[in-house]
Design a protein around this motif. Structure first.
Motif, PDB file in Angstrom:
ATOM      1  N   TRP A  69       0.850  -1.195   0.000  1.00  0.00           N
ATOM      2  CA  TRP A  69       0.000   0.000   0.000  1.00  0.00           C
ATOM      3  C   TRP A  69       0.878   1.235   0.000  1.00  0.00           C
ATOM      4  O   TRP A  69       1.857   1.308   0.741  1.00  0.00           O
ATOM      5  N   ARG A  70       0.489   2.207  -0.822  1.00  0.00           N
ATOM      6  CA  ARG A  70       1.189   3.486  -0.887  1.00  0.00           C
ATOM      7  C   ARG A  70       0.190   4.572  -0.556  1.00  0.00           C
ATOM      8  O   ARG A  70      -0.934   4.563  -1.059  1.00  0.00           O
ATOM      9  N   GLY A  71       0.622   5.500   0.285  1.00  0.00           N
ATOM     10  CA  GLY A  71      -0.286   6.577   0.646  1.00  0.00           C
ATOM     11  C   GLY A  71       0.355   7.598   1.548  1.00  0.00           C
ATOM     12  O   GLY A  71       1.565   7.596   1.771  1.00  0.00           O
ATOM     13  N   ILE A  72      -0.496   8.445   2.071  1.00  0.00           N
ATOM     14  CA  ILE A  72      -0.061   9.529   2.947  1.00  0.00           C
ATOM     15  C   ILE A  72      -0.361   9.146   4.389  1.00  0.00           C
ATOM     16  O   ILE A  72      -1.479   8.752   4.716  1.00  0.00           O
ATOM     17  N   TYR A  73       0.655   9.265   5.233  1.00  0.00           N
ATOM     18  CA  TYR A  73       0.502   8.955   6.655  1.00  0.00           C
ATOM     19  C   TYR A  73       0.676  10.232   7.436  1.00  0.00           C
ATOM     20  O   TYR A  73       1.515  11.057   7.127  1.00  0.00           O
ATOM     21  N   ARG A  81      -3.088   7.945  10.898  1.00  0.00           N
ATOM     22  CA  ARG A  81      -4.088   7.831   9.837  1.00  0.00           C
ATOM     23  C   ARG A  81      -3.372   7.670   8.512  1.00  0.00           C
ATOM     24  O   ARG A  81      -2.347   8.299   8.264  1.00  0.00           O
ATOM     25  N   PHE A  82      -3.934   6.815   7.660  1.00  0.00           N
ATOM     26  CA  PHE A  82      -3.355   6.497   6.364  1.00  0.00           C
ATOM     27  C   PHE A  82      -4.370   6.815   5.281  1.00  0.00           C
ATOM     28  O   PHE A  82      -5.511   6.381   5.353  1.00  0.00           O
ATOM     29  N   THR A  83      -3.956   7.592   4.280  1.00  0.00           N
ATOM     30  CA  THR A  83      -4.802   7.895   3.124  1.00  0.00           C
ATOM     31  C   THR A  83      -4.244   7.130   1.942  1.00  0.00           C
ATOM     32  O   THR A  83      -3.130   7.405   1.482  1.00  0.00           O
ATOM     33  N   GLU A  84      -4.997   6.165   1.457  1.00  0.00           N
ATOM     34  CA  GLU A  84      -4.578   5.302   0.367  1.00  0.00           C
ATOM     35  C   GLU A  84      -4.620   6.084  -0.946  1.00  0.00           C
ATOM     36  O   GLU A  84      -5.601   6.754  -1.235  1.00  0.00           O
ATOM     37  N   CYS A  85      -3.546   6.031  -1.722  1.00  0.00           N
ATOM     38  CA  CYS A  85      -3.426   6.875  -2.919  1.00  0.00           C
ATOM     39  C   CYS A  85      -4.423   6.542  -4.028  1.00  0.00           C
ATOM     40  O   CYS A  85      -4.938   7.442  -4.672  1.00  0.00           O
ATOM     41  N   ARG A  86      -4.702   5.273  -4.283  1.00  0.00           N
ATOM     42  CA  ARG A  86      -5.586   4.928  -5.403  1.00  0.00           C
ATOM     43  C   ARG A  86      -7.028   5.366  -5.176  1.00  0.00           C
ATOM     44  O   ARG A  86      -7.693   5.797  -6.101  1.00  0.00           O
ATOM     45  N   THR A  87      -7.523   5.209  -3.948  1.00  0.00           N
ATOM     46  CA  THR A  87      -8.938   5.493  -3.678  1.00  0.00           C
ATOM     47  C   THR A  87      -9.164   6.806  -2.965  1.00  0.00           C
ATOM     48  O   THR A  87     -10.265   7.326  -2.983  1.00  0.00           O
ATOM     49  N   GLY A  88      -8.142   7.315  -2.278  1.00  0.00           N
ATOM     50  CA  GLY A  88      -8.314   8.517  -1.470  1.00  0.00           C
ATOM     51  C   GLY A  88      -8.955   8.222  -0.125  1.00  0.00           C
ATOM     52  O   GLY A  88      -9.223   9.130   0.644  1.00  0.00           O
ATOM     53  N   GLU A 120       5.130   3.751   2.274  1.00  0.00           N
ATOM     54  CA  GLU A 120       4.849   2.496   1.591  1.00  0.00           C
ATOM     55  C   GLU A 120       4.909   1.405   2.660  1.00  0.00           C
ATOM     56  O   GLU A 120       5.890   1.322   3.413  1.00  0.00           O
ATOM     57  N   VAL A 121       3.847   0.611   2.761  1.00  0.00           N
ATOM     58  CA  VAL A 121       3.776  -0.448   3.761  1.00  0.00           C
ATOM     59  C   VAL A 121       3.189  -1.705   3.139  1.00  0.00           C
ATOM     60  O   VAL A 121       2.496  -1.640   2.128  1.00  0.00           O
ATOM     61  N   GLN A 122       3.463  -2.825   3.746  1.00  0.00           N
ATOM     62  CA  GLN A 122       2.774  -4.059   3.393  1.00  0.00           C
ATOM     63  C   GLN A 122       1.790  -4.321   4.514  1.00  0.00           C
ATOM     64  O   GLN A 122       2.151  -4.240   5.694  1.00  0.00           O
ATOM     65  N   GLY A 123       0.559  -4.589   4.165  1.00  0.00           N
ATOM     66  CA  GLY A 123      -0.442  -4.825   5.182  1.00  0.00           C
ATOM     67  C   GLY A 123      -1.769  -5.217   4.572  1.00  0.00           C
ATOM     68  O   GLY A 123      -1.867  -5.521   3.386  1.00  0.00           O
ATOM     69  N   ARG A 124      -2.794  -5.178   5.409  1.00  0.00           N
ATOM     70  CA  ARG A 124      -4.136  -5.529   4.955  1.00  0.00           C
ATOM     71  C   ARG A 124      -5.155  -4.721   5.736  1.00  0.00           C
ATOM     72  O   ARG A 124      -4.853  -4.174   6.800  1.00  0.00           O
ATOM     73  N   TRP A 125      -6.336  -4.649   5.179  1.00  0.00           N
ATOM     74  CA  TRP A 125      -7.437  -3.913   5.802  1.00  0.00           C
ATOM     75  C   TRP A 125      -8.243  -4.890   6.647  1.00  0.00           C
ATOM     76  O   TRP A 125      -8.589  -5.975   6.201  1.00  0.00           O
ATOM     77  N   VAL A 143      -9.633  -0.532   9.363  1.00  0.00           N
ATOM     78  CA  VAL A 143      -8.320   0.002   9.729  1.00  0.00           C
ATOM     79  C   VAL A 143      -7.237  -0.709   8.925  1.00  0.00           C
ATOM     80  O   VAL A 143      -7.429  -1.830   8.454  1.00  0.00           O
ATOM     81  N   LEU A 144      -6.108  -0.041   8.769  1.00  0.00           N
ATOM     82  CA  LEU A 144      -4.956  -0.642   8.107  1.00  0.00           C
ATOM     83  C   LEU A 144      -4.092  -1.337   9.146  1.00  0.00           C
ATOM     84  O   LEU A 144      -3.641  -0.714  10.113  1.00  0.00           O
ATOM     85  N   LEU A 145      -3.863  -2.622   8.955  1.00  0.00           N
ATOM     86  CA  LEU A 145      -2.960  -3.397   9.801  1.00  0.00           C
ATOM     87  C   LEU A 145      -1.621  -3.460   9.069  1.00  0.00           C
ATOM     88  O   LEU A 145      -1.499  -4.119   8.031  1.00  0.00           O
ATOM     89  N   VAL A 146      -0.636  -2.729   9.573  1.00  0.00           N
ATOM     90  CA  VAL A 146       0.690  -2.677   8.946  1.00  0.00           C
ATOM     91  C   VAL A 146       1.463  -3.909   9.388  1.00  0.00           C
ATOM     92  O   VAL A 146       1.794  -4.054  10.561  1.00  0.00           O
ATOM     93  N   GLU A 147       1.735  -4.787   8.439  1.00  0.00           N
ATOM     94  CA  GLU A 147       2.493  -5.993   8.751  1.00  0.00           C
ATOM     95  C   GLU A 147       3.988  -5.811   8.520  1.00  0.00           C
ATOM     96  O   GLU A 147       4.795  -6.488   9.124  1.00  0.00           O
ATOM     97  N   ARG A 148       4.335  -4.857   7.627  1.00  0.00           N
ATOM     98  CA  ARG A 148       5.753  -4.567   7.378  1.00  0.00           C
ATOM     99  C   ARG A 148       5.896  -3.142   6.864  1.00  0.00           C
ATOM    100  O   ARG A 148       5.298  -2.768   5.864  1.00  0.00           O
ATOM    101  N   PHE A 149       6.674  -2.344   7.570  1.00  0.00           N
ATOM    102  CA  PHE A 149       6.994  -0.996   7.126  1.00  0.00           C
ATOM    103  C   PHE A 149       8.045  -1.117   6.032  1.00  0.00           C
ATOM    104  O   PHE A 149       9.029  -1.836   6.176  1.00  0.00           O
ATOM    105  N   VAL A 150       7.848  -0.398   4.897  1.00  0.00           N
ATOM    106  CA  VAL A 150       8.773  -0.482   3.771  1.00  0.00           C
ATOM    107  C   VAL A 150       9.601   0.785   3.644  1.00  0.00           C
ATOM    108  O   VAL A 150      10.821   0.739   3.676  1.00  0.00           O
ATOM    109  N   SER A 151       8.941   1.962   3.478  1.00  0.00           N
ATOM    110  CA  SER A 151       9.712   3.189   3.300  1.00  0.00           C
ATOM    111  C   SER A 151       8.878   4.415   3.623  1.00  0.00           C
ATOM    112  O   SER A 151       7.657   4.353   3.703  1.00  0.00           O
TER     113      SER A 151
END
Length: 161
Positions: A69-73, A81-88, A120-125, A143-151
């Motif tokens: 997932w890529r977005g604004i944190y 709070r995380f704003t997902e880039c594709r959907t807003g 950028e994180v790896q995770g699931r909703w 909610v976004l469950l962050v399983e791995r922080f990427v960058s």
């Protein structure tokens, strides 16, 4: 005041240590995204920062599959709070998994309290009970469950992603 420099040093040490753990786990981290042009850095309004890049993206829903997932944190007080880039779509970040590493990287990289940063994180909703409602209300939130922080990047909007 000695507290702030020590806290900043502790956060940076935690980020470095956790980053080293990620690199030792045998998983390759993708390279950092390219830096935006000067024009994308300056003066982006909050509306631009959360605007979806793709207009017809599917709505987010709970999933068991981990994805990138890529977005604004941004973080206000203790709430991330995380704003997902594709959907807003803007959702809270669960305080489990790799969210501590995400928070530490955010605190070390932000320009001001509450400032947005591209991550950028790896995770699931996942669905969870709403924290602002009594359990008897049985109210749920996504909610976004962050399983791995990427960058993390100093970019402050989804423009270009």
């Amino acid at each position: 005041m000695v507290f702030l420099p020590l806290r900043a040093a502790a956060v940076l040490a935690a980020v470095a240590a956790l980053s080293a753990c990620s690199s030792l786990s045998g998983m390759r981290l993708p390279s950092m995204p390219s830096m935006p042009s000067w024009a994308t850095w300056g003066g982006a309004s909050k509306a631009q920062a959360v605007a979806p890049v793709v207009a017809a993206a599917p709505a987010l829903k709970p999933t068991e599959r981990t994805e990138l997932w890529r977005g604004i944190y941004r973080q206000d007080a203790e709430i991330g709070r995380f704003t997902e880039c594709r959907t807003g779509a803007e959702m809270p970040v669960a305080q489990t998994g790799d969210s501590a590493l995400l928070q530490a990287a955010y605190l070390a990289s932000r320009s001001a309290p509450g400032a947005p940063l591209w991550v950028e994180v790896q995770g699931r909703w996942v669905q969870r009970a709403r924290a602002d409602m009594p359990p008897s209300a049985n109210a749920k939130e996504l909610v976004l469950l962050v399983e791995r922080f990427v960058s993390v990047s100093s970019q402050t909007s989804c423009v270009g992603w």
